[in-house]
Design a protein around this motif. Sequence first.
Motif, PDB file in Angstrom:
ATOM      1  N   MET A  96       2.004  38.767  11.894  1.00 12.64           N
ATOM      2  CA  MET A  96       3.169  38.839  11.036  1.00 12.64           C
ATOM      3  C   MET A  96       3.007  37.884   9.867  1.00 12.64           C
ATOM      4  SD  MET A  96       6.596  39.070  13.264  1.00 12.64           S
ATOM      5  CE  MET A  96       6.244  39.568  14.917  1.00 12.64           C
ATOM      6  N   SER A  97       3.647  38.238   8.790  1.00  8.14           N
ATOM      7  CA  SER A  97       3.520  37.410   7.604  1.00  8.14           C
ATOM      8  C   SER A  97       4.337  36.130   7.741  1.00  8.14           C
ATOM      9  CB  SER A  97       3.976  38.182   6.365  1.00  8.14           C
ATOM     10  OG  SER A  97       5.391  38.253   6.326  1.00  8.14           O
ATOM     11  N   GLU A  98       3.955  35.149   6.970  1.00  7.20           N
ATOM     12  CA  GLU A  98       4.655  33.860   6.978  1.00  7.20           C
ATOM     13  C   GLU A  98       6.122  34.033   6.570  1.00  7.20           C
ATOM     14  OE1 GLU A  98       4.587  29.567   4.684  1.00  7.20           O
ATOM     15  OE2 GLU A  98       3.114  31.083   4.146  1.00  7.20           O
ATOM     16  N   MET A  99       6.378  34.862   5.552  1.00  8.15           N
ATOM     17  CA  MET A  99       7.747  35.070   5.081  1.00  8.15           C
ATOM     18  C   MET A  99       8.597  35.720   6.173  1.00  8.15           C
ATOM     19  SD  MET A  99       8.124  33.896   2.012  1.00  8.15           S
ATOM     20  CE  MET A  99       9.161  34.791   0.892  1.00  8.15           C
ATOM     21  N   TYR A 100       8.039  36.679   6.879  1.00 13.61           N
ATOM     22  CA  TYR A 100       8.764  37.351   7.953  1.00 13.61           C
ATOM     23  C   TYR A 100       9.109  36.360   9.067  1.00 13.61           C
ATOM     24  CZ  TYR A 100       9.976  40.907  11.400  1.00 13.61           C
ATOM     25  OH  TYR A 100      10.626  41.669  12.333  1.00 13.61           O
ATOM     26  N   GLU A 101       8.141  35.528   9.419  1.00 20.85           N
ATOM     27  CA  GLU A 101       8.367  34.506  10.445  1.00 20.85           C
ATOM     28  C   GLU A 101       9.469  33.545  10.003  1.00 20.85           C
ATOM     29  OE1 GLU A 101       7.276  34.032  13.540  1.00 20.85           O
ATOM     30  OE2 GLU A 101       6.153  35.907  13.444  1.00 20.85           O
ATOM     31  N   LEU A 102       9.433  33.125   8.744  1.00 18.12           N
ATOM     32  CA  LEU A 102      10.473  32.236   8.231  1.00 18.12           C
ATOM     33  C   LEU A 102      11.837  32.916   8.278  1.00 18.12           C
ATOM     34  CD1 LEU A 102       8.796  30.523   5.143  1.00 18.12           C
ATOM     35  CD2 LEU A 102       9.587  29.421   7.248  1.00 18.12           C
ATOM     36  N   LEU A 103      11.866  34.189   7.938  1.00 18.64           N
ATOM     37  CA  LEU A 103      13.121  34.938   7.976  1.00 18.64           C
ATOM     38  C   LEU A 103      13.689  34.975   9.389  1.00 18.64           C
ATOM     39  CD1 LEU A 103      15.257  36.798   6.694  1.00 18.64           C
ATOM     40  CD2 LEU A 103      13.700  38.699   7.112  1.00 18.64           C
ATOM     41  N   LEU A 104      12.838  35.258  10.367  1.00 18.35           N
ATOM     42  CA  LEU A 104      13.290  35.294  11.761  1.00 18.35           C
ATOM     43  C   LEU A 104      13.823  33.927  12.199  1.00 18.35           C
ATOM     44  CD1 LEU A 104      10.494  37.426  13.482  1.00 18.35           C
ATOM     45  CD2 LEU A 104      12.797  38.146  12.824  1.00 18.35           C
ATOM     46  N   GLN A 105      13.129  32.873  11.821  1.00 17.80           N
ATOM     47  CA  GLN A 105      13.552  31.526  12.187  1.00 17.80           C
ATOM     48  C   GLN A 105      14.860  31.160  11.492  1.00 17.80           C
ATOM     49  OE1 GLN A 105      10.179  29.140  11.148  1.00 17.80           O
ATOM     50  NE2 GLN A 105       8.919  29.949  12.786  1.00 17.80           N
ATOM     51  N   ALA A 106      14.983  31.517  10.223  1.00 19.97           N
ATOM     52  CA  ALA A 106      16.210  31.217   9.474  1.00 19.97           C
ATOM     53  C   ALA A 106      17.399  31.956  10.075  1.00 19.97           C
ATOM     54  CB  ALA A 106      16.034  31.578   8.002  1.00 19.97           C
ATOM     55  N   LYS A 107      17.183  33.181  10.525  1.00 21.98           N
ATOM     56  CA  LYS A 107      18.259  33.940  11.174  1.00 21.98           C
ATOM     57  C   LYS A 107      18.731  33.267  12.452  1.00 21.98           C
ATOM     58  CE  LYS A 107      19.243  38.126  11.629  1.00 21.98           C
ATOM     59  NZ  LYS A 107      20.582  38.095  11.109  1.00 21.98           N
ATOM     60  N   GLU A 108      17.856  32.519  13.068  1.00 19.90           N
ATOM     61  CA  GLU A 108      18.197  31.803  14.298  1.00 19.90           C
ATOM     62  C   GLU A 108      18.751  30.408  13.990  1.00 19.90           C
ATOM     63  OE1 GLU A 108      18.143  33.089  17.379  1.00 19.90           O
ATOM     64  OE2 GLU A 108      17.564  34.987  16.446  1.00 19.90           O
ATOM     65  N   GLU A 109      19.256  30.221  12.772  1.00 20.49           N
ATOM     66  CA  GLU A 109      19.894  28.968  12.352  1.00 20.49           C
ATOM     67  C   GLU A 109      18.924  27.790  12.238  1.00 20.49           C
ATOM     68  OE1 GLU A 109      23.040  29.073  11.275  1.00 20.49           O
ATOM     69  OE2 GLU A 109      23.217  31.160  11.901  1.00 20.49           O
ATOM     70  N   ASP A 110      17.645  28.083  12.008  1.00 22.12           N
ATOM     71  CA  ASP A 110      16.661  27.026  11.788  1.00 22.12           C
ATOM     72  C   ASP A 110      16.788  26.574  10.330  1.00 22.12           C
ATOM     73  OD1 ASP A 110      14.334  25.567  11.129  1.00 22.12           O
ATOM     74  OD2 ASP A 110      13.120  26.668  12.581  1.00 22.12           O
ATOM     75  N   GLU A 111      17.387  25.401  10.139  1.00 26.50           N
ATOM     76  CA  GLU A 111      17.658  24.902   8.779  1.00 26.50           C
ATOM     77  C   GLU A 111      16.374  24.612   8.010  1.00 26.50           C
ATOM     78  OE1 GLU A 111      20.627  24.843   7.258  1.00 26.50           O
ATOM     79  OE2 GLU A 111      21.433  25.747   9.083  1.00 26.50           O
ATOM     80  N   THR A 112      15.336  24.184   8.705  1.00 28.84           N
ATOM     81  CA  THR A 112      14.061  23.913   8.043  1.00 28.84           C
ATOM     82  C   THR A 112      13.476  25.209   7.485  1.00 28.84           C
ATOM     83  OG1 THR A 112      13.665  22.060   9.541  1.00 28.84           O
ATOM     84  CG2 THR A 112      11.757  22.924   8.340  1.00 28.84           C
ATOM     85  N   ALA A 113      13.542  26.272   8.264  1.00 34.66           N
ATOM     86  CA  ALA A 113      13.038  27.568   7.811  1.00 34.66           C
ATOM     87  C   ALA A 113      13.868  28.093   6.643  1.00 34.66           C
ATOM     88  CB  ALA A 113      13.051  28.572   8.960  1.00 34.66           C
ATOM     89  N   MET A 114      15.185  27.914   6.710  1.00 33.56           N
ATOM     90  CA  MET A 114      16.055  28.365   5.625  1.00 33.56           C
ATOM     91  C   MET A 114      15.709  27.613   4.331  1.00 33.56           C
ATOM     92  SD  MET A 114      18.572  30.474   4.897  1.00 33.56           S
ATOM     93  CE  MET A 114      19.539  30.821   6.358  1.00 33.56           C
ATOM     94  N   THR A 115      15.522  26.309   4.446  1.00 32.70           N
ATOM     95  CA  THR A 115      15.164  25.496   3.281  1.00 32.70           C
ATOM     96  C   THR A 115      13.830  25.936   2.704  1.00 32.70           C
ATOM     97  OG1 THR A 115      16.405  23.621   4.163  1.00 32.70           O
ATOM     98  CG2 THR A 115      14.726  23.131   2.504  1.00 32.70           C
ATOM     99  N   GLU A 116      12.878  26.200   3.569  1.00 30.72           N
ATOM    100  CA  GLU A 116      11.551  26.630   3.115  1.00 30.72           C
ATOM    101  C   GLU A 116      11.619  27.982   2.400  1.00 30.72           C
ATOM    102  OE1 GLU A 116       7.077  27.076   4.953  1.00 30.72           O
ATOM    103  OE2 GLU A 116       8.542  25.867   6.037  1.00 30.72           O
ATOM    104  N   LEU A 117      12.424  28.907   2.928  1.00 32.72           N
ATOM    105  CA  LEU A 117      12.595  30.212   2.272  1.00 32.72           C
ATOM    106  C   LEU A 117      13.196  30.035   0.878  1.00 32.72           C
ATOM    107  CD1 LEU A 117      13.925  32.737   4.931  1.00 32.72           C
ATOM    108  CD2 LEU A 117      11.896  32.981   3.523  1.00 32.72           C
TER     109      LEU A 117
END
Length: 75
Positions: free
Chosen positions: A1-22
């Motif tokens: 899976m792509s990095e952006m997709y992984e970040l999206l999944l993490q951000a959806k799970e309320e991962d603030e670090t992933a949301m910030t990175e996106l």
Amino acid sequence: MSEMYELLLQAKEEDETAMTELIEKFEPKIRKLSGSLPASEREDMEQELKIQMIRSIRKFDIDKLTPFWSCYGKK
């Protein structure tokens, strides 16, 4: 899976670090969109774009996506 997709999944799970990175990854596009505005309005527009991005990520339903290849299997 792509990095952006992984970040999206993490951000959806309320991962603030992933949301910030996106948001950081989209920062150049956000700045480009607000670039034609007067300086006095630019910061407000950039903030609003980030807020809308966060809302969209939270509402995004991955289960409703049509798999890319499924369109090619139907005749």
